[in-house]
Design a protein around this motif. Sequence first.
Motif, PDB file in Angstrom:
ATOM      1  N   LYS A 151      39.458  50.313  33.711  1.00 41.37           N
ATOM      2  CA  LYS A 151      38.807  49.049  33.404  1.00 41.37           C
ATOM      3  C   LYS A 151      39.574  47.931  34.098  1.00 41.37           C
ATOM      4  O   LYS A 151      40.807  47.942  34.120  1.00 41.37           O
ATOM      5  CB  LYS A 151      38.758  48.784  31.893  1.00 41.37           C
ATOM      6  CG  LYS A 151      37.822  49.710  31.128  1.00 41.37           C
ATOM      7  CD  LYS A 151      37.771  49.301  29.645  1.00 41.37           C
ATOM      8  CE  LYS A 151      36.804  50.207  28.884  1.00 41.37           C
ATOM      9  NZ  LYS A 151      36.726  49.814  27.451  1.00 41.37           N
ATOM     10  N   ALA A 152      38.843  46.961  34.649  1.00 43.42           N
ATOM     11  CA  ALA A 152      39.507  45.857  35.342  1.00 43.42           C
ATOM     12  C   ALA A 152      38.580  44.659  35.391  1.00 43.42           C
ATOM     13  O   ALA A 152      37.355  44.786  35.272  1.00 43.42           O
ATOM     14  CB  ALA A 152      39.912  46.270  36.761  1.00 43.42           C
ATOM     15  N   ASN A 153      39.178  43.467  35.550  1.00 41.65           N
ATOM     16  CA  ASN A 153      38.433  42.222  35.704  1.00 41.65           C
ATOM     17  C   ASN A 153      38.786  41.586  37.044  1.00 41.65           C
ATOM     18  O   ASN A 153      39.946  41.608  37.457  1.00 41.65           O
ATOM     19  CB  ASN A 153      38.759  41.230  34.572  1.00 41.65           C
ATOM     20  CG  ASN A 153      38.281  41.735  33.223  1.00 41.65           C
ATOM     21  OD1 ASN A 153      37.254  42.403  33.135  1.00 41.65           O
ATOM     22  ND2 ASN A 153      39.033  41.417  32.179  1.00 41.65           N
ATOM     23  N   PHE A 154      37.791  40.998  37.707  1.00 43.67           N
ATOM     24  CA  PHE A 154      38.005  40.354  38.992  1.00 43.67           C
ATOM     25  C   PHE A 154      37.255  39.024  39.000  1.00 43.67           C
ATOM     26  O   PHE A 154      36.160  38.912  38.451  1.00 43.67           O
ATOM     27  CB  PHE A 154      37.475  41.222  40.149  1.00 43.67           C
ATOM     28  CG  PHE A 154      38.079  42.585  40.206  1.00 43.67           C
ATOM     29  CD1 PHE A 154      39.242  42.812  40.915  1.00 43.67           C
ATOM     30  CD2 PHE A 154      37.470  43.649  39.550  1.00 43.67           C
ATOM     31  CE1 PHE A 154      39.799  44.073  40.974  1.00 43.67           C
ATOM     32  CE2 PHE A 154      38.016  44.908  39.602  1.00 43.67           C
ATOM     33  CZ  PHE A 154      39.189  45.127  40.313  1.00 43.67           C
ATOM     34  N   PRO A 155      37.819  37.987  39.653  1.00 47.47           N
ATOM     35  CA  PRO A 155      37.087  36.724  39.790  1.00 47.47           C
ATOM     36  C   PRO A 155      35.998  36.853  40.844  1.00 47.47           C
ATOM     37  O   PRO A 155      36.128  37.626  41.789  1.00 47.47           O
ATOM     38  CB  PRO A 155      38.163  35.730  40.237  1.00 47.47           C
ATOM     39  CG  PRO A 155      39.160  36.579  40.956  1.00 47.47           C
ATOM     40  CD  PRO A 155      39.166  37.911  40.242  1.00 47.47           C
ATOM     41  N   ILE A 156      34.915  36.109  40.701  1.00 51.65           N
ATOM     42  CA  ILE A 156      33.850  36.135  41.701  1.00 51.65           C
ATOM     43  C   ILE A 156      33.701  34.792  42.405  1.00 51.65           C
ATOM     44  O   ILE A 156      32.706  34.536  43.063  1.00 51.65           O
ATOM     45  CB  ILE A 156      32.510  36.541  41.074  1.00 51.65           C
ATOM     46  CG1 ILE A 156      32.071  35.499  40.043  1.00 51.65           C
ATOM     47  CG2 ILE A 156      32.577  37.912  40.472  1.00 51.65           C
ATOM     48  CD1 ILE A 156      30.637  35.650  39.634  1.00 51.65           C
ATOM     49  N   SER A 157      34.714  33.925  42.246  1.00 51.32           N
ATOM     50  CA  SER A 157      34.727  32.667  42.976  1.00 51.32           C
ATOM     51  C   SER A 157      36.166  32.341  43.303  1.00 51.32           C
ATOM     52  O   SER A 157      37.094  32.992  42.833  1.00 51.32           O
ATOM     53  CB  SER A 157      34.098  31.542  42.143  1.00 51.32           C
ATOM     54  OG  SER A 157      34.954  31.184  41.071  1.00 51.32           O
ATOM     55  N   SER A 158      36.345  31.329  44.124  1.00 48.70           N
ATOM     56  CA  SER A 158      37.700  30.931  44.513  1.00 48.70           C
ATOM     57  C   SER A 158      38.391  30.119  43.432  1.00 48.70           C
ATOM     58  O   SER A 158      39.545  29.718  43.595  1.00 48.70           O
ATOM     59  CB  SER A 158      37.645  30.117  45.815  1.00 48.70           C
ATOM     60  OG  SER A 158      36.777  29.004  45.667  1.00 48.70           O
ATOM     61  N   GLU A 159      37.726  29.835  42.321  1.00 48.32           N
ATOM     62  CA  GLU A 159      38.354  29.119  41.219  1.00 48.32           C
ATOM     63  C   GLU A 159      39.399  30.010  40.549  1.00 48.32           C
ATOM     64  O   GLU A 159      39.302  31.227  40.551  1.00 48.32           O
ATOM     65  CB  GLU A 159      37.295  28.691  40.201  1.00 48.32           C
ATOM     66  CG  GLU A 159      36.257  27.727  40.757  1.00 48.32           C
ATOM     67  CD  GLU A 159      35.224  27.364  39.711  1.00 48.32           C
ATOM     68  OE1 GLU A 159      35.379  27.815  38.552  1.00 48.32           O
ATOM     69  OE2 GLU A 159      34.271  26.638  40.045  1.00 48.32           O
ATOM     70  N   ARG A 160      40.428  29.362  39.961  1.00 50.19           N
ATOM     71  CA  ARG A 160      41.499  30.103  39.315  1.00 50.19           C
ATOM     72  C   ARG A 160      41.005  30.780  38.042  1.00 50.19           C
ATOM     73  O   ARG A 160      40.276  30.187  37.262  1.00 50.19           O
ATOM     74  CB  ARG A 160      42.666  29.155  38.990  1.00 50.19           C
ATOM     75  CG  ARG A 160      43.317  28.546  40.219  1.00 50.19           C
ATOM     76  CD  ARG A 160      44.340  27.510  39.831  1.00 50.19           C
ATOM     77  NE  ARG A 160      43.708  26.417  39.101  1.00 50.19           N
ATOM     78  CZ  ARG A 160      44.389  25.443  38.493  1.00 50.19           C
ATOM     79  NH1 ARG A 160      45.687  25.452  38.508  1.00 50.19           N
ATOM     80  NH2 ARG A 160      43.759  24.474  37.874  1.00 50.19           N
ATOM     81  N   LYS A 161      41.438  32.050  37.847  1.00 49.83           N
ATOM     82  CA  LYS A 161      41.032  32.827  36.688  1.00 49.83           C
ATOM     83  C   LYS A 161      42.254  33.487  36.066  1.00 49.83           C
ATOM     84  O   LYS A 161      43.208  33.852  36.749  1.00 49.83           O
ATOM     85  CB  LYS A 161      40.018  33.901  37.090  1.00 49.83           C
ATOM     86  CG  LYS A 161      38.722  33.349  37.664  1.00 49.83           C
ATOM     87  CD  LYS A 161      37.992  32.493  36.648  1.00 49.83           C
ATOM     88  CE  LYS A 161      36.758  31.853  37.240  1.00 49.83           C
ATOM     89  NZ  LYS A 161      36.106  30.926  36.292  1.00 49.83           N
ATOM     90  N   SER A 162      42.205  33.659  34.757  1.00 53.98           N
ATOM     91  CA  SER A 162      43.290  34.347  34.058  1.00 53.98           C
ATOM     92  C   SER A 162      43.258  35.832  34.385  1.00 53.98           C
ATOM     93  O   SER A 162      42.197  36.414  34.611  1.00 53.98           O
ATOM     94  CB  SER A 162      43.149  34.143  32.544  1.00 53.98           C
ATOM     95  OG  SER A 162      43.200  32.775  32.206  1.00 53.98           O
TER      96      SER A 162
END
Length: 685
Positions: A151-162
């Motif tokens: 399981k993993a999470n990835f950002p889909i924009s160049s905005e900062r994500k935790s």
Amino acid sequence: MKDLNKQFSLILLYALLFQGLYAVEIEFNADKTLLDSKKEILELEGNVSLKYQALIFEADKIFFDKKNDMFSGNELKFSSLDNFFYGAANIVEFSKTKLTLKEVEFSTCPCEEKIWWIESDEVSFNNEEKIVSSINSKIVVQGNTLAYLRKANFPISSERKSGILLPEIAINERSGLDIKVPVYINLRENLDLTIEPRIMTQRGYGLTNELRYLGKNHNGFFNSSFLQDDKESFQVLETDNLRWSFNFLHQQRLNKSTFFETNTSSTSDPFYLTDLGGFMSGLSRTLYLPQQASLSYFKKDFSMRLDLNSFKLTNPLAVNQFQRLPGLKLNYFFNKNNFKLVLNSDIAYFNKGGSFRNNEKESLSRVLFNPKASYLYNQKNYFLESSISLLYQFKNHQGNKNTELSPLFELNNSLKFFKLSKTTKIILEPYINVAFSDQKKIINKLKIDSGLRFNPFKHKQQFGSLFLSNQKDIMIGTKLTHTDKANNHFKFEIAKLSTLGQKILFIEEKRIDLPEPFSLKLKYKTNNGIIFKSHLSLDSKNNFNLTSNSISLNFNKYKILIGHYFARNIEIYNLNNNSLEQKKINSFEFSASVHLAKNWSGGFKFINDLEQKKNVNSVLSIDYENKGMVVGLAYMKSLELDWVSILENDTFKDYHKDRFRLFFELKGLGSIGKPKESYLKRRNL
């Protein structure tokens, strides 16, 4: 079947055909559309483009199933609106807030080639949080599986994500295998936190964090680090195994004329930075840690500054120095018709402190008033500036009161001759600068300066307010600049400092003869990236010589720097031993960054002590880079501090005897370690 053969908005289509069902905001374009009203399936064919929330899907054919809220197609390509996130899927399921892709591969690599990507059984897109959650995924780099992720999470924009960032791994002789795993937490748009748990096999475990914030009229950060140190060599010097450091900076504009700033840092012990380096503490390697605060007020002709200027000395043998606790500066300016009047005043209380081990206590108060009047005369190519100032000081040191009044007269003369043509520009500027003050032999006067000075080459010598009132100096020199049509620049300056009488400084009844050097500076810069610098300073009276020469080649495929630095009879006053010492520096530096092949580059740096006949600092690195990834390995070995950096540039490198560093970056995803440029260049304080 019914052939619509027309571009529609699916929102309008549902409003007409599926009354009572909710409308999902999906827009599409297609050459041909076929609708099966019984099965509630819409077939889009020919140059299909479909927009759902923040994603755009493209395919030759897409089947839209209203009953199951899904659409499908072979090689269904998708991308975010900013093209940061892209990939392909076979099946897409949707709702008002969530989109699920099955049998999918995606990437955030800013490259046209397929260099790295992530293959997943299922990927869910949450439009509100703008993140991608994947199940049963694997990271593939150029066809080879690098890692499996359940399981993993990835950002889909160049905005900062935790999320968890890629780890950093290093090996060195002091800490062994050193692993840290940074965790980034995006608290708000203007507030974030990075936490880095750390394990060092030969030391113990620790934690480093950085909190950053930004407002309309303020900004700042707070760094801190903790280490449970089990290293035996450290326990010989300190009994507490829990070691720490922190650094807090805050800057704020209270109104258009008033500003507040504080910068404070400290460590648990004097060995923290020299032992672990800035890479653990988040602090730069430095000779002292500032503990400052100031409130400033500015107007057109007036300024006021209230400040506290304290520090913590990182030298374990350092003795306490005077700290400014507090001080008030008032300045007034007047300028009219080339006449300038400046009134400077300073009221301050000083108290000795800053050392980890020394308990010496001493206090002093001082009142300083320094009016200065100057007149500027400028006629054609002649420039004349004359000024006279008075320095009044009242000091109360442990009940001993003392008053001084020191006048100072300065006269700066220069001529500028120009020669301009279609191909060249030449400026010749001879000058004579004169400075006179009254002659007073001052012995055992206190050094009162809360901003510790380490650089005798870069900072202008000060008289009256710092050490003594004893100056009869004449500086004679010439400057020459030449620029040709091809934009090649040549600068040359030659000067001689002379003193009428003796140029002497007394500290603690020790006499220091200050140099009266003959100086020469030269710089030549070509339009194709070649830079040559040379500096020569000679003083026959004190046998003080300094010379530095360097040439740098800055081309597309390689950059090379060759330099030599020599300084003889540098007089250093050792506060610990209460004695004068002399130091000689004779070092040779050779560094380069080279493009080796299509995707390969390397770099090295060697600093050789010609007196000891050995390399005291060495760096070797090699990198492989394509449009989607970078892999690099660096090796560093340091036997002593880089004294040239400290004396000439105010730089202080991390000191490590042996260290390997690995750098790995998947562009668009993250990186492990630091690139070679961090080690080949000298870092500023």
